[in-house]
Design a protein around this motif. Structure first.
Motif, short mmCIF file in Angstrom:
data_model
loop_
_atom_site.label_atom_id
_atom_site.label_comp_id
_atom_site.label_asym_id
_atom_site.label_seq_id
_atom_site.Cartn_x
_atom_site.Cartn_y
_atom_site.Cartn_z
N GLY A 283 39.87 41.57 26.64
CA GLY A 283 40.62 41.48 27.88
C GLY A 283 41.24 40.10 28.07
N PRO A 284 42.40 40.03 28.72
CA PRO A 284 43.03 38.72 28.97
C PRO A 284 42.13 37.81 29.80
CG PRO A 284 44.52 40.54 29.48
CD PRO A 284 43.18 41.14 29.27
N LEU A 285 42.23 36.52 29.53
CA LEU A 285 41.45 35.56 30.29
C LEU A 285 41.96 35.44 31.72
CD1 LEU A 285 41.04 32.72 27.62
CD2 LEU A 285 39.39 34.49 28.27
N ASN A 286 43.26 35.60 31.88
CA ASN A 286 43.86 35.51 33.22
C ASN A 286 43.98 36.89 33.85
OD1 ASN A 286 44.24 32.70 32.89
ND2 ASN A 286 46.13 33.08 31.75
N GLY A 287 44.12 36.91 35.17
CA GLY A 287 44.29 38.16 35.88
C GLY A 287 45.69 38.73 35.71
N PRO A 288 45.96 39.89 36.29
CA PRO A 288 47.27 40.54 36.15
C PRO A 288 48.40 39.67 36.71
CG PRO A 288 45.65 42.03 37.15
CD PRO A 288 45.03 40.67 37.13
N VAL A 289 49.51 39.62 35.97
CA VAL A 289 50.66 38.86 36.47
C VAL A 289 51.22 39.51 37.74
CG1 VAL A 289 51.26 37.95 34.21
CG2 VAL A 289 52.23 40.14 34.94
N GLU A 290 50.96 40.83 37.90
CA GLU A 290 51.42 41.54 39.09
C GLU A 290 50.51 41.31 40.29
OE1 GLU A 290 50.42 43.01 36.31
OE2 GLU A 290 52.23 43.70 35.29
N GLY A 291 49.41 40.60 40.07
CA GLY A 291 48.44 40.37 41.12
C GLY A 291 47.36 41.45 41.13
N VAL A 292 46.20 41.10 41.63
CA VAL A 292 45.09 42.07 41.75
C VAL A 292 45.47 43.11 42.80
CG1 VAL A 292 42.72 42.32 42.54
CG2 VAL A 292 43.33 40.46 41.00
N LYS A 293 45.15 44.38 42.53
CA LYS A 293 45.52 45.47 43.42
C LYS A 293 44.31 45.98 44.21
CE LYS A 293 49.61 45.12 41.83
NZ LYS A 293 50.63 44.44 42.68
N GLU A 294 44.59 46.63 45.32
CA GLU A 294 43.53 47.22 46.14
C GLU A 294 43.14 48.60 45.65
OE1 GLU A 294 44.63 47.15 50.28
OE2 GLU A 294 45.49 45.15 50.10
N GLU A 295 44.09 49.31 45.02
CA GLU A 295 43.84 50.65 44.53
C GLU A 295 44.51 50.86 43.18
OE1 GLU A 295 44.14 52.50 49.08
OE2 GLU A 295 45.31 53.43 47.46
N VAL A 296 43.82 51.53 42.27
CA VAL A 296 44.40 52.01 41.02
C VAL A 296 44.39 53.53 41.10
CG1 VAL A 296 44.12 52.19 38.52
CG2 VAL A 296 43.61 50.03 39.67
N ASN A 297 45.55 54.16 40.84
CA ASN A 297 45.61 55.62 40.96
C ASN A 297 46.09 56.27 39.68
OD1 ASN A 297 48.70 56.16 41.27
ND2 ASN A 297 48.28 54.52 42.73
N LEU A 298 45.86 57.57 39.57
CA LEU A 298 46.28 58.32 38.40
C LEU A 298 46.39 59.81 38.75
CD1 LEU A 298 43.35 59.64 37.71
CD2 LEU A 298 43.04 57.64 36.27
N ASN A 299 47.05 60.54 37.86
CA ASN A 299 47.18 62.00 37.96
C ASN A 299 46.23 62.66 36.97
OD1 ASN A 299 49.51 61.32 39.48
ND2 ASN A 299 50.45 63.26 38.91
N VAL A 300 45.62 63.75 37.38
CA VAL A 300 44.76 64.49 36.45
C VAL A 300 45.00 65.98 36.67
CG1 VAL A 300 42.84 64.28 38.09
CG2 VAL A 300 42.39 64.94 35.73
N GLY A 301 45.18 66.71 35.56
CA GLY A 301 45.49 68.12 35.66
C GLY A 301 44.47 69.03 35.01
N GLU A 302 43.42 68.45 34.42
CA GLU A 302 42.42 69.26 33.72
C GLU A 302 41.04 68.95 34.26
OE1 GLU A 302 42.70 68.84 29.49
OE2 GLU A 302 44.88 68.62 29.55
N GLU A 303 40.25 70.01 34.47
CA GLU A 303 38.92 69.84 35.06
C GLU A 303 38.03 68.98 34.17
OE1 GLU A 303 35.23 72.63 36.65
OE2 GLU A 303 37.24 73.48 36.44
N ALA A 304 38.12 69.14 32.84
CA ALA A 304 37.28 68.35 31.95
C ALA A 304 37.60 66.87 32.07
CB ALA A 304 37.47 68.82 30.50
N VAL A 305 38.87 66.56 32.24
CA VAL A 305 39.28 65.15 32.37
C VAL A 305 38.85 64.61 33.74
CG1 VAL A 305 41.23 63.56 32.28
CG2 VAL A 305 41.19 65.56 30.80
#
Length: 339
Positions: A283-305
């Motif tokens: 992992g990078p030593l520095n944090g994200p250039v976009e800044g630390v976020k309050e939420e990370v989100n994603l889409n999921v379409g399969e029950e196993a995933v």
């Protein structure tokens, strides 16, 4: 008192961003994140098409007084309309209110892009279905036959926060997960093409290479290396002041069922939420250039995933810890056909 909805049409992205930032959360990540991606000059080549002026952007919002209720954005002819509503709003609307909102959105689309411009839309399931039905009804009233299409994709959108994250797992501590470099592009192309083959878009090798040429220098592509070879990749995007989306997670067939997908998701989520320790190598030593976020989100379409993402701290079928806020919503990607 009954709500009085009003439609606002924004002419400049900066105006839209300023108006929507107070409502920035994972439920608004589709419209706000897509717009912000589209105006990032580093992404310029990815939002150009042959059907329209690439600078054309449509930004609509429906308000009840000062409360943003629904937003609808179109950034380019080849991109779907992105629909979003701040967390907690969709379930508070009754059928008559949804009908009023859809009527305003339909009129906004017609006024800005014309009566045959609506094609595909992605967003919360109930509102997307209502908008598609509303557009079909409007077209019929105006002598145009339009067929609603079955969904291209049905999924759940969920998010994770620092509070929802599990502790780092020793099982993943020795995996090397890092930001990709341009020398990884040749290895990544077949992985990305295979990933896209299972989605609603026809994969294209040159387009895929173009995406990599843009996204790798932006540090938005991550890889997991096994014996110095790329075994998996993850990609992020739709970056807003408070949120970021994990767009892709893909593991090479020869490395599946080894926990690599879960390791990638855990790594990206901890990194962008600023959670320490990261719990993985590379992992990078520095944090994200976009800044630390309050939420990370994603889409999921399969029950196993879904089970994997729940183990990573995503609030699928849950509420946010100690907040009582819904941690997910049903999403649908659909469109219409003009006959």
């Amino acid at each position: 008192m009954l709500p009085v909805f009003r439609l606002v049409t924004f002419t400049e992205p900066e105006q839209y961003i300023e108006a929507c930032t107070p409502f920035d959360d994972s439920f608004m990540n589709f419209p706000l994140g897509t717009l912000l991606d589209s105006i990032d000059p580093r992404n310029a080549t990815l939002f150009v098409d042959d059907e329209a002026d690439p600078s054309m952007r449509i930004m609509l919002a429906v308000y009840n007084a000062d409360q943003l209720v629904v937003s609808l954005v179109k950034v380019s002819a080849e991109f779907a309309w992105s629909l979003g509503t701040p967390r907690g709003i969709e379930e508070s609307l009754d059928a008559s209110e949804v009908s009023s909102i859809v009527a305003l959105l339909v009129q906004g689309i017609v006024n800005t892009t014309g009566p045959t411009s609506f094609d595909k839309v992605i967003g919360p399931r109930g509102l997307v279905n209502a908008l598609v039905d509303g557009w079909v009804a409007f077209s019929k009233e105006n002598g145009q036959t339009v067929k609603p299409l079955d969904p291209f994709m049905i999924s759940k959108v969920a998010y994770a926060t620092q509070h929802s994250l599990p502790a780092p797992s020793p099982a993943f501590a020795q995996l090397k997960i890092e930001q990709a470099v341009m020398n990884d592009a040749d290895a990544l192309v077949p992985f990305m093409l295979d990933f896209l083959a299972h989605g609603p878009h026809v994969p294209d090798e040159e387009r895929t290479r173009s995406v990599l040429r843009v996204k790798i220098p932006m540090r938005h592509i991550w890889v997991c290396r096994i014996d110095n070879e790329v075994a998996a990749f993850g990609a992020v995007g739709r970056i807003t002041p408070r949120t970021i989306a994990i767009r892709n997670i893909y593991v090479s067939p020869s490395h599946r069922r080894k926990g690599i997908a879960e390791a990638l998701v855990r790594a990206l989520t901890r990194y962008y939420l600023g959670a320490k320790p990261l719990g993985f190598k590379g992992g990078p030593l520095n944090g994200p250039v976009e800044g630390v976020k309050e939420e990370v989100n994603l889409n999921v379409g399969e029950e196993a995933v879904e089970r994997i993402y729940k183990r990573c701290g995503f609030l699928l079928d849950q509420e946010e810890h100690n907040e009582g806020k819904k941690g997910w919503f049903h999403s649908v990607f659909r469109g219409v056909e003009y006959l």
